[in-house]
Design a protein around this motif. Structure first.
Motif, PDB file in Angstrom:
ATOM      1  N   SER A 134     -17.866  -6.568  32.688  1.00 17.39           N
ATOM      2  CA  SER A 134     -17.539  -6.576  34.178  1.00 17.39           C
ATOM      3  C   SER A 134     -17.473  -4.600  34.270  1.00 17.39           C
ATOM      4  N   SER A 135     -17.951  -4.538  35.837  1.00 17.80           N
ATOM      5  CA  SER A 135     -18.308  -3.432  36.988  1.00 17.80           C
ATOM      6  C   SER A 135     -16.905  -2.743  36.333  1.00 17.80           C
ATOM      7  N   GLU A 136     -15.795  -3.616  37.012  1.00 15.90           N
ATOM      8  CA  GLU A 136     -14.556  -2.970  36.680  1.00 15.90           C
ATOM      9  C   GLU A 136     -14.428  -2.187  35.268  1.00 15.90           C
ATOM     10  N   GLU A 137     -14.614  -3.220  34.157  1.00 14.83           N
ATOM     11  CA  GLU A 137     -14.767  -2.621  32.802  1.00 14.83           C
ATOM     12  C   GLU A 137     -14.918  -1.314  32.137  1.00 14.83           C
ATOM     13  N   VAL A 138     -16.109  -1.441  32.587  1.00 19.04           N
ATOM     14  CA  VAL A 138     -17.204  -0.486  32.733  1.00 19.04           C
ATOM     15  C   VAL A 138     -16.744   1.118  33.564  1.00 19.04           C
ATOM     16  N   ASP A 161     -30.879   4.555  37.601  1.00 16.60           N
ATOM     17  CA  ASP A 161     -31.028   5.726  36.617  1.00 16.60           C
ATOM     18  C   ASP A 161     -31.814   5.179  35.338  1.00 16.60           C
ATOM     19  N   GLY A 162     -31.400   4.111  34.720  1.00 16.91           N
ATOM     20  CA  GLY A 162     -31.270   3.419  33.715  1.00 16.91           C
ATOM     21  C   GLY A 162     -30.228   3.898  32.891  1.00 16.91           C
ATOM     22  N   LYS A 163     -29.590   4.177  32.602  1.00 15.92           N
ATOM     23  CA  LYS A 163     -29.210   5.005  31.791  1.00 15.92           C
ATOM     24  C   LYS A 163     -28.467   3.829  31.044  1.00 15.92           C
ATOM     25  N   ILE A 164     -27.943   2.980  32.050  1.00 13.63           N
ATOM     26  CA  ILE A 164     -27.142   1.225  31.562  1.00 13.63           C
ATOM     27  C   ILE A 164     -28.196   0.373  31.963  1.00 13.63           C
ATOM     28  N   PRO A 165     -28.076  -0.549  31.550  1.00 12.23           N
ATOM     29  CA  PRO A 165     -28.308  -1.450  30.455  1.00 12.23           C
ATOM     30  C   PRO A 165     -27.144  -2.379  31.406  1.00 12.23           C
ATOM     31  N   PHE A 166     -27.606  -3.784  33.035  1.00 12.94           N
ATOM     32  CA  PHE A 166     -26.756  -4.707  32.980  1.00 12.94           C
ATOM     33  C   PHE A 166     -27.974  -5.624  33.553  1.00 12.94           C
ATOM     34  N   THR A 167     -27.110  -7.114  33.892  1.00 16.79           N
ATOM     35  CA  THR A 167     -27.334  -7.907  34.251  1.00 16.79           C
ATOM     36  C   THR A 167     -26.991  -8.481  34.874  1.00 16.79           C
ATOM     37  N   ARG A 168     -27.648  -9.443  36.148  1.00 15.11           N
ATOM     38  CA  ARG A 168     -26.889  -9.659  37.385  1.00 15.11           C
ATOM     39  C   ARG A 168     -26.960 -11.264  37.531  1.00 15.11           C
ATOM     40  N   ILE A 169     -25.662 -11.892  37.034  1.00 13.36           N
ATOM     41  CA  ILE A 169     -25.593 -13.344  37.186  1.00 13.36           C
ATOM     42  C   ILE A 169     -24.905 -13.887  38.994  1.00 13.36           C
ATOM     43  N   ASP A 170     -25.499 -14.440  39.403  1.00 19.67           N
ATOM     44  CA  ASP A 170     -25.394 -14.779  40.945  1.00 19.67           C
ATOM     45  C   ASP A 170     -25.617 -13.684  41.534  1.00 19.67           C
ATOM     46  N   ASN A 171     -24.385 -13.377  42.148  1.00 20.28           N
ATOM     47  CA  ASN A 171     -23.899 -11.813  42.695  1.00 20.28           C
ATOM     48  C   ASN A 171     -23.825 -10.473  41.903  1.00 20.28           C
ATOM     49  N   LYS A 172     -23.115 -10.786  41.256  1.00 20.02           N
ATOM     50  CA  LYS A 172     -21.892  -9.820  40.317  1.00 20.02           C
ATOM     51  C   LYS A 172     -23.107  -9.754  38.768  1.00 20.02           C
ATOM     52  N   ILE A 173     -22.622  -7.932  38.665  1.00 21.56           N
ATOM     53  CA  ILE A 173     -24.031  -7.136  38.105  1.00 21.56           C
ATOM     54  C   ILE A 173     -22.430  -7.537  36.639  1.00 21.56           C
ATOM     55  N   PHE A 174     -23.360  -7.435  35.067  1.00 19.84           N
ATOM     56  CA  PHE A 174     -22.339  -7.434  34.182  1.00 19.84           C
ATOM     57  C   PHE A 174     -23.032  -6.793  32.776  1.00 19.84           C
ATOM     58  N   TYR A 175     -22.444  -6.074  32.131  1.00 22.18           N
ATOM     59  CA  TYR A 175     -22.508  -5.158  31.219  1.00 22.18           C
ATOM     60  C   TYR A 175     -22.437  -5.974  29.213  1.00 22.18           C
ATOM     61  N   SER A 176     -23.606  -5.610  28.727  1.00 24.52           N
ATOM     62  CA  SER A 176     -23.315  -6.033  27.272  1.00 24.52           C
ATOM     63  C   SER A 176     -22.020  -4.916  26.727  1.00 24.52           C
ATOM     64  N   LYS A 177     -21.299  -5.682  26.551  1.00 22.97           N
ATOM     65  CA  LYS A 177     -20.635  -4.810  25.241  1.00 22.97           C
ATOM     66  C   LYS A 177     -21.068  -3.428  24.490  1.00 22.97           C
ATOM     67  N   THR A 178     -22.255  -4.033  23.767  1.00 22.01           N
ATOM     68  CA  THR A 178     -23.074  -3.527  22.806  1.00 22.01           C
ATOM     69  C   THR A 178     -24.201  -2.711  22.970  1.00 22.01           C
ATOM     70  N   GLU A 179     -24.459  -2.989  24.762  1.00 19.12           N
ATOM     71  CA  GLU A 179     -25.504  -1.825  24.813  1.00 19.12           C
ATOM     72  C   GLU A 179     -24.770  -0.609  25.440  1.00 19.12           C
ATOM     73  N   VAL A 180     -23.808  -0.915  25.897  1.00 18.99           N
ATOM     74  CA  VAL A 180     -23.159   0.400  26.326  1.00 18.99           C
ATOM     75  C   VAL A 180     -22.298   0.953  25.732  1.00 18.99           C
ATOM     76  N   LEU A 181     -22.496   0.350  24.449  1.00 15.08           N
ATOM     77  CA  LEU A 181     -21.144   1.581  23.330  1.00 15.08           C
ATOM     78  C   LEU A 181     -23.052   1.958  22.941  1.00 15.08           C
ATOM     79  N   GLU A 182     -23.680   1.190  22.754  1.00 22.78           N
ATOM     80  CA  GLU A 182     -25.313   2.268  22.345  1.00 22.78           C
ATOM     81  C   GLU A 182     -25.793   2.977  22.761  1.00 22.78           C
ATOM     82  N   ALA A 183     -25.402   2.752  24.858  1.00 20.69           N
ATOM     83  CA  ALA A 183     -25.677   3.788  25.401  1.00 20.69           C
ATOM     84  C   ALA A 183     -24.956   5.253  25.427  1.00 20.69           C
ATOM     85  N   LEU A 184     -23.395   4.923  25.318  1.00 26.71           N
ATOM     86  CA  LEU A 184     -22.841   6.058  24.914  1.00 26.71           C
ATOM     87  C   LEU A 184     -23.346   6.690  23.912  1.00 26.71           C
TER      88      LEU A 184
END
Length: 92
Positions: free
Chosen positions: A38-42, A59-82
């Motif tokens: 979730s956004s809070e976890e990130v 800025d496109g620095k971190i990929p995300f997915t919108r499900i309904d009206n909530k935004i989520f982030y793939s853990k692997t993609e977040v770690l890859e961005a880091l």
């Protein structure tokens, strides 16, 4: 001294056991890698504010997915961005 035990198992049963074990391991690996954050976890992970996270998204620095009206982030993609330094944590 270590002993070995040899038992007779039909080949079909042996192959079935191996397939079940491989499926289980792959399934567990996919669950761990594809966890959605979730956004809070990130924000907690990077110690950042809502504004910073929104800027990273814009800025496109971190990929995300919108499900309904909530935004989520793939853990692997977040770690890859880091890892690729697209996002820099303030403190970890």
């Amino acid at each position: 001294m270590q002993g070995n035990i040899i038992i007779s198992v039909p080949l079909v049963d042996f192959i079935s056991q191996i397939e079940q074990t491989v499926r289980k391991v792959l399934s567990e690996r996919e669950i761990q890698q594809d966890k959605l954050l979730s956004s809070e976890e990130v924000m907690q992970l990077f110690s950042i504010s809502t504004t910073t996270l929104q800027k990273w998204r814009n800025d496109g620095k971190i990929p995300f997915t919108r499900i309904d009206n909530k935004i989520f982030y793939s853990k692997t993609e977040v770690l890859e961005a880091l890892k690729t330094r697209q996002v820099l944590p303030i403190k970890l």
